[in-house]
Scaffold this active site. Sequence first.
Site, short mmCIF file in Angstrom:
data_model
loop_
_atom_site.label_atom_id
_atom_site.label_comp_id
_atom_site.label_asym_id
_atom_site.label_seq_id
_atom_site.Cartn_x
_atom_site.Cartn_y
_atom_site.Cartn_z
N HIS A 156 -8.76 -53.57 2.19
CA HIS A 156 -8.82 -54.47 1.04
C HIS A 156 -10.21 -55.10 0.96
O HIS A 156 -10.81 -55.44 1.98
CB HIS A 156 -7.74 -55.56 1.17
N GLY A 208 -1.38 -59.11 -6.50
CA GLY A 208 -1.64 -60.30 -5.69
C GLY A 208 -0.91 -61.50 -6.24
O GLY A 208 0.29 -61.69 -6.03
N GLY A 209 -1.62 -62.33 -7.01
CA GLY A 209 -1.08 -63.60 -7.50
C GLY A 209 0.29 -63.50 -8.14
O GLY A 209 1.17 -64.33 -7.87
N GLY A 214 -7.94 -61.39 -8.98
CA GLY A 214 -7.77 -62.83 -9.08
C GLY A 214 -8.59 -63.47 -10.19
O GLY A 214 -8.74 -64.69 -10.24
N TRP A 272 0.90 -60.67 -0.61
CA TRP A 272 0.94 -62.14 -0.64
C TRP A 272 -0.35 -62.76 -0.09
O TRP A 272 -0.51 -63.96 -0.14
CB TRP A 272 2.16 -62.64 0.14
N LYS A 273 -1.22 -61.94 0.48
CA LYS A 273 -2.49 -62.44 1.04
C LYS A 273 -2.20 -63.62 1.97
O LYS A 273 -1.19 -63.59 2.67
CB LYS A 273 -3.46 -62.80 -0.11
P1 13P Z 1 -4.50 -60.22 -8.07
O1 13P Z 1 -3.28 -59.52 -8.62
O2 13P Z 1 -4.26 -61.65 -7.72
O3 13P Z 1 -5.69 -60.00 -8.96
O4 13P Z 1 -4.85 -59.50 -6.67
C1 13P Z 1 -4.94 -58.13 -6.62
C2 13P Z 1 -5.05 -57.73 -5.19
O5 13P Z 1 -6.06 -57.97 -4.57
C3 13P Z 1 -3.88 -57.08 -4.57
O6 13P Z 1 -4.20 -56.56 -3.33
#
Ligand code: 13P
Length: 253
Positions: free
Chosen positions: A93, A231-232, A170, A11-12
């Site tokens: 990361h 991520g997203g 992203g 989820w960052k």
């Molecule tokens: P995205 O799926 O948003 O490209 O991010 C990938 C990521 O950095 C997962 O750690």
Amino acid sequence: MAQRPYIVGNWKMNGTRAMLSEARAIDRAAQRNMKVEVALAPPYTLIHAVHREVEQIGVGAQDCHPGEDGPHTGDVSATMLADAGAKFVILGHSERRQDHGESNELIRQKAESALAAGMRVIMCCGESDATRQSGKAEKFVLGQLRASLPVMDDASERLTVAYEPIWAIGTGKTATVADVVEMHTAIRGLLVELFGAEHGPEIRILYGGSVKPDNARDLLGAAEVGGALVGGASLTADSFMGIALAAGELPES
Ligand code: 13P
């Protein structure tokens, strides 16, 4: 027995308590899709709350400090994360390498600390666009892993590697399936070299970088791809579980 695909949401720096409903929905869907191992790494502030809300999915963190406790304002140790309910930690990361100048050596220390605290580790690696253009992506990624993977007895049992090309994170761009297979095969070779012919093949290698429900099947079906770090698309249960569903529909390898 073949391992289940491992689908992990990162989820960052996103999520307040309002997003606990998404975590609950992800957990309910994961209970109906046992062919896939699903996990979520929310921000520190939500780890304990998510841990309390879910039954099926694994809950983890996005970083930890290499030390156990002490005067490190703003930092959180692996022991504290385990106490909050985290079972794994994402380390290395590219966003942490860029935002916080993390070195391979520091990342390795964090990994050893997390393993010592009883947690699992997802070790990230990945090259920049410039490195890929220069034809040195494989050498760079293997160098990162060689320097950051923990060298401890039984480390391999709780280790996952995530290959995330920086230029795919992203951006909506994904690596081609052929490029992913080539890199994962090279990573597999290194894991066998480091952890031996018995344990090296057991470590799952995830792909990360703009994984979405509509491209998940191709990426996850590729050789040496053991799952995805998302991520997203992990921020809503709909899209995240769309990816998990695609993983669950793959033929057993
Ligand atoms: P995205 O799926 O948003 O490209 O991010 C990938 C990521 O950095 C997962 O750690």
